[in-house]
Design an enzyme around this catalytic site. Sequence first.
Site, PDB file in Angstrom:
ATOM      1  N   PRO A 185       0.870  -1.257   0.127  1.00 32.45           N
ATOM      2  CA  PRO A 185      -0.031  -0.117  -0.112  1.00 32.45           C
ATOM      3  C   PRO A 185       0.810   1.210   0.108  1.00 32.45           C
ATOM      4  O   PRO A 185       0.678   2.310  -0.527  1.00 32.45           O
ATOM      5  CB  PRO A 185      -0.846  -0.077   1.304  1.00 32.45           C
ATOM      6  CG  PRO A 185      -0.926  -1.701   1.481  1.00 32.45           C
ATOM      7  CD  PRO A 185       0.195  -2.112   0.981  1.00 32.45           C
ATOM      8  N   GLY A 219       5.116   1.529  -4.220  1.00 31.34           N
ATOM      9  CA  GLY A 219       4.923   1.228  -5.613  1.00 31.34           C
ATOM     10  C   GLY A 219       6.212   1.225  -6.481  1.00 31.34           C
ATOM     11  O   GLY A 219       7.020   0.321  -6.312  1.00 31.34           O
ATOM     12  N   SER A 220       6.489   2.623  -6.775  1.00 35.47           N
ATOM     13  CA  SER A 220       7.490   2.924  -7.646  1.00 35.47           C
ATOM     14  C   SER A 220       8.736   2.674  -6.532  1.00 35.47           C
ATOM     15  O   SER A 220       9.710   1.954  -7.313  1.00 35.47           O
ATOM     16  CB  SER A 220       7.390   4.135  -8.054  1.00 35.47           C
ATOM     17  OG  SER A 220       6.323   4.288  -8.891  1.00 35.47           O
ATOM     18  N   TRP A 245      -2.422  -4.413  -4.859  1.00 37.70           N
ATOM     19  CA  TRP A 245      -2.402  -4.501  -6.245  1.00 37.70           C
ATOM     20  C   TRP A 245      -2.014  -5.952  -6.688  1.00 37.70           C
ATOM     21  O   TRP A 245      -1.554  -5.964  -8.182  1.00 37.70           O
ATOM     22  CB  TRP A 245      -1.506  -3.405  -6.920  1.00 37.70           C
ATOM     23  CG  TRP A 245      -1.745  -2.077  -6.417  1.00 37.70           C
ATOM     24  CD1 TRP A 245      -0.824  -1.606  -5.580  1.00 37.70           C
ATOM     25  CD2 TRP A 245      -2.863  -1.568  -6.562  1.00 37.70           C
ATOM     26  NE1 TRP A 245      -1.474  -0.210  -5.402  1.00 37.70           N
ATOM     27  CE2 TRP A 245      -2.812  -0.193  -6.013  1.00 37.70           C
ATOM     28  CE3 TRP A 245      -4.182  -1.768  -7.207  1.00 37.70           C
ATOM     29  CZ2 TRP A 245      -3.432   0.849  -6.010  1.00 37.70           C
ATOM     30  CZ3 TRP A 245      -5.038  -0.252  -7.234  1.00 37.70           C
ATOM     31  CH2 TRP A 245      -4.648   0.654  -6.603  1.00 37.70           C
ATOM     32  N   ARG A 254     -18.448   1.009 -42.625  1.00 39.53           N
ATOM     33  CA  ARG A 254     -19.326   2.307 -42.357  1.00 39.53           C
ATOM     34  C   ARG A 254     -19.189   3.231 -43.718  1.00 39.53           C
ATOM     35  O   ARG A 254     -18.131   3.408 -44.113  1.00 39.53           O
ATOM     36  CB  ARG A 254     -18.815   2.800 -41.013  1.00 39.53           C
ATOM     37  CG  ARG A 254     -19.505   4.192 -40.690  1.00 39.53           C
ATOM     38  CD  ARG A 254     -20.722   4.135 -40.403  1.00 39.53           C
ATOM     39  NE  ARG A 254     -21.322   5.299 -40.058  1.00 39.53           N
ATOM     40  CZ  ARG A 254     -22.588   5.622 -39.563  1.00 39.53           C
ATOM     41  NH1 ARG A 254     -23.293   4.509 -39.243  1.00 39.53           N
ATOM     42  NH2 ARG A 254     -22.794   6.844 -38.949  1.00 39.53           N
ATOM     43  N   GLU A 267       4.220  -3.203 -13.615  1.00 42.52           N
ATOM     44  CA  GLU A 267       5.522  -3.489 -13.646  1.00 42.52           C
ATOM     45  C   GLU A 267       6.224  -2.408 -13.995  1.00 42.52           C
ATOM     46  O   GLU A 267       7.398  -2.307 -14.752  1.00 42.52           O
ATOM     47  CB  GLU A 267       5.583  -4.726 -14.654  1.00 42.52           C
ATOM     48  CG  GLU A 267       4.605  -5.674 -14.263  1.00 42.52           C
ATOM     49  CD  GLU A 267       5.070  -7.288 -15.032  1.00 42.52           C
ATOM     50  OE1 GLU A 267       5.995  -7.408 -15.660  1.00 42.52           O
ATOM     51  OE2 GLU A 267       4.225  -8.022 -15.279  1.00 42.52           O
TER      52      GLU A 267
HETATM   53  C1  LIG Z   1      -4.214  -3.775 -12.026  1.00 42.46           C
HETATM   54  C2  LIG Z   1      -2.895  -3.706 -11.699  1.00 42.46           C
HETATM   55  C3  LIG Z   1      -2.060  -4.982 -11.508  1.00 42.46           C
HETATM   56  C4  LIG Z   1      -0.993  -4.947 -10.734  1.00 42.46           C
HETATM   57  N1  LIG Z   1      -0.447  -6.148 -10.416  1.00 42.46           N
HETATM   58  C5  LIG Z   1       0.675  -6.223  -9.479  1.00 42.46           C
HETATM   59  C6  LIG Z   1       1.252  -7.431  -9.297  1.00 42.46           C
HETATM   60  O1  LIG Z   1       0.812  -8.399  -9.651  1.00 42.46           O
HETATM   61  N2  LIG Z   1       2.089  -7.519  -8.316  1.00 42.46           N
HETATM   62  C7  LIG Z   1       2.656  -6.354  -7.597  1.00 42.46           C
HETATM   63  O2  LIG Z   1       3.577  -6.394  -6.965  1.00 42.46           O
HETATM   64  N3  LIG Z   1       2.104  -5.012  -8.276  1.00 42.46           N
HETATM   65  C8  LIG Z   1       1.309  -5.002  -8.978  1.00 42.46           C
HETATM   66  N4  LIG Z   1       0.563  -3.723  -9.343  1.00 42.46           N
HETATM   67  C9  LIG Z   1       1.074  -2.383  -8.918  1.00 42.46           C
HETATM   68  C10 LIG Z   1       2.023  -1.723  -9.998  1.00 42.46           C
HETATM   69  O3  LIG Z   1       3.114  -2.190 -10.188  1.00 42.46           O
HETATM   70  C11 LIG Z   1       2.238  -0.390  -9.145  1.00 42.46           C
HETATM   71  O4  LIG Z   1       0.647   0.407  -9.322  1.00 42.46           O
HETATM   72  C12 LIG Z   1       3.094   0.475  -9.850  1.00 42.46           C
HETATM   73  O5  LIG Z   1       4.318   0.011  -9.620  1.00 42.46           O
HETATM   74  C13 LIG Z   1       3.098   1.973  -9.289  1.00 42.46           C
HETATM   75  O6  LIG Z   1       3.277   2.091  -7.918  1.00 42.46           O
HETATM   76  P1  LIG Z   1       2.082   2.950  -7.233  1.00 42.46           P
HETATM   77  O7  LIG Z   1       0.530   2.648  -7.693  1.00 42.46           O
HETATM   78  O8  LIG Z   1       2.281   3.000  -5.732  1.00 42.46           O
HETATM   79  O9  LIG Z   1       2.358   4.399  -7.719  1.00 42.46           O
HETATM   80  P2  LIG Z   1       3.287   5.440  -7.124  1.00 42.46           P
HETATM   81  O10 LIG Z   1       4.633   4.834  -6.927  1.00 42.46           O
HETATM   82  O11 LIG Z   1       2.785   5.946  -5.955  1.00 42.46           O
HETATM   83  O12 LIG Z   1       3.350   6.311  -8.219  1.00 42.46           O
HETATM   84  C14 LIG Z   1       2.394   7.365  -8.545  1.00 42.46           C
HETATM   85  C15 LIG Z   1       2.792   8.400  -9.708  1.00 42.46           C
HETATM   86  O13 LIG Z   1       4.109   8.990  -9.287  1.00 42.46           O
HETATM   87  C16 LIG Z   1       5.033   8.593 -10.540  1.00 42.46           C
HETATM   88  N5  LIG Z   1       6.335   8.633  -9.748  1.00 42.46           N
HETATM   89  C17 LIG Z   1       6.812   7.842  -8.501  1.00 42.46           C
HETATM   90  N6  LIG Z   1       7.993   7.830  -8.447  1.00 42.46           N
HETATM   91  C18 LIG Z   1       8.634   8.754  -9.360  1.00 42.46           C
HETATM   92  C19 LIG Z   1       9.853   9.226  -9.647  1.00 42.46           C
HETATM   93  N7  LIG Z   1      10.895   8.774  -9.062  1.00 42.46           N
HETATM   94  N8  LIG Z   1       9.933   9.913 -10.995  1.00 42.46           N
HETATM   95  C20 LIG Z   1       9.038  10.286 -11.762  1.00 42.46           C
HETATM   96  N9  LIG Z   1       7.538   9.694 -11.257  1.00 42.46           N
HETATM   97  C21 LIG Z   1       7.349   8.991 -10.270  1.00 42.46           C
HETATM   98  C22 LIG Z   1       4.551   7.505 -10.966  1.00 42.46           C
HETATM   99  O14 LIG Z   1       5.036   7.172 -12.449  1.00 42.46           O
HETATM  100  C23 LIG Z   1       3.105   7.584 -10.839  1.00 42.46           C
HETATM  101  O15 LIG Z   1       2.662   8.278 -12.169  1.00 42.46           O
HETATM  102  C24 LIG Z   1      -0.485  -3.616 -10.079  1.00 42.46           C
HETATM  103  C25 LIG Z   1      -1.162  -2.339 -10.362  1.00 42.46           C
HETATM  104  C26 LIG Z   1      -2.402  -2.331 -11.020  1.00 42.46           C
HETATM  105  C27 LIG Z   1      -3.175  -1.007 -11.375  1.00 42.46           C
END
Ligand SMILES: Cc1cc2nc3c(=O)[nH]c(=O)nc-3n(C[C@H](O)[C@H](O)[C@H](O)COP(=O)(O)OP(=O)(O)OC[C@H]3O[C@@H](n4cnc5c(N)ncnc54)[C@H](O)[C@@H]3O)c2cc1C
Length: 391
Positions: free
Chosen positions: A137, A140-141, A165, A276, A371
């Site tokens: 939660p 992510g990144s 996720w 069409r 990913e």
């Molecule tokens: C449908 C779905 C399936 C998924 N399946 C899996 C799975 O099977 N296993 C798993 O482990 N994860 C899974 N994920 C998670 C996915 O890998 C993450 O959502 C993704 O890595 C981004 O993390 P976050 O959502 O926490 O966004 P955040 O990391 O909070 O990022 C939010 C925004 O900030 C930007 N950002 C963050 N850091 C930087 C930076 N340093 N420079 C520039 N921009 C930045 C991001 O690009 C994004 O636009 C899934 C997600 C979805 C939506």
Amino acid sequence: MPDRAPKPVDRQLPTDEARDLISLVRDIAQHEIAPRAAEEEEDAGRFPREVFTLLSASGLLGLPYDSECGGGDQPYEVYLQVLEELAAARLTVGLGVSVHTLASYALAAYGTKEQQAEHLPAMLGGGLLGAYCLSEPSSGSDAASLRTKAVRDDGHWVITGTKAWITHGGIADFYTVMARTGKEGPRGITAFLVPGDAQGVSAAPPEKKMGMNGSPTAQVHFDGVRVSDDRRIGDEGQGFAIALAALDSGRLGIAACAIGLAQAALDEAVAYATGRRQFGRPIADFQGLRFMLADMATQIEAGRALYLSAARLRDAGRPFAKQAAMAKLHCTDTAMRVTTDAVQVLGGYGYTADFPAERYMREAKVLQIVEGTNQIQRMVIARHLAGPETR
Ligand SMILES: Cc1cc2nc3c(=O)[nH]c(=O)nc-3n(C[C@H](O)[C@H](O)[C@H](O)COP(=O)(O)OP(=O)(O)OC[C@H]3O[C@@H](n4cnc5c(N)ncnc54)[C@H](O)[C@@H]3O)c2cc1C
């Protein structure tokens, strides 16, 4: 309705075996996957477990892995084109196979011979379905800041934490879980193979998403889950390196799925535009649309060439991480553009659920996020060019 059936993609395949494989996949895609895709993606969605059982029985769930362990011994070049065909029929299936392959990677690449002999045949060809658990939660990144903990206890590990996720969360038979076993940062993380039915594993209800409703995405809770030390994959502290290596290959899978989705959208757009009529002529006569279709097709071919060239590097045992990031970035941005343009080609009908174009457009969005978001892909590419950031 469309009056022009699309021609299958003319693929360059290295062997007769690969050509047979693509024919088999097209047959399954056409008869078992595509006909139910629209209906099963609606509202709450339905995960097509029986399709995965069929894919497993047909040897299609372990294609890029060693046949000694139940895999298909196929090069990535072939495996990715199989994924593309599956994703063109239904993204939930193509992406699901890609995630299963990602989840199997840690054991296939870093497990001991004994671990592989014990678990891989069932994972690659025994009907099991996998999930890959890196995201949380609050990480992510910045995945290296994950908090799920694994603590040693009398020859076992006790895993506690929440993963977020997770594709196949709640329905997977095994979870490849990255957990903290040591200090903060990437070197304190270890990989584990956790059975889906282990005591203490549970899942939240699936997220309500913009698309891909047939593919369950859920938080998975690990509440004091006890696994023996022989379910630790690789060395203690090696888990983050394993997770990233898995993602290098996984990103190629996402790229291939994106091109499959874009191809399906282009086929839909061409079929519609030739059927069409407006102003007394097929709308495909108008140069404004012809150029749009030409640009869509060109972007798709460029994406296919890019992911295949990265795959061929991987197959040759050469570094491919930069090219995999480029392929993921380019192919998923292409899928977003092409699916959006497909809706435009269909006009008002494109905005309705009577045609799949709007679903393709909603599905494409997720590929720019999973990913590693496309911002993260650019960071990876830039690091290969200019070295790590100095701060
Ligand atoms: C449908 C779905 C399936 C998924 N399946 C899996 C799975 O099977 N296993 C798993 O482990 N994860 C899974 N994920 C998670 C996915 O890998 C993450 O959502 C993704 O890595 C981004 O993390 P976050 O959502 O926490 O966004 P955040 O990391 O909070 O990022 C939010 C925004 O900030 C930007 N950002 C963050 N850091 C930087 C930076 N340093 N420079 C520039 N921009 C930045 C991001 O690009 C994004 O636009 C899934 C997600 C979805 C939506």
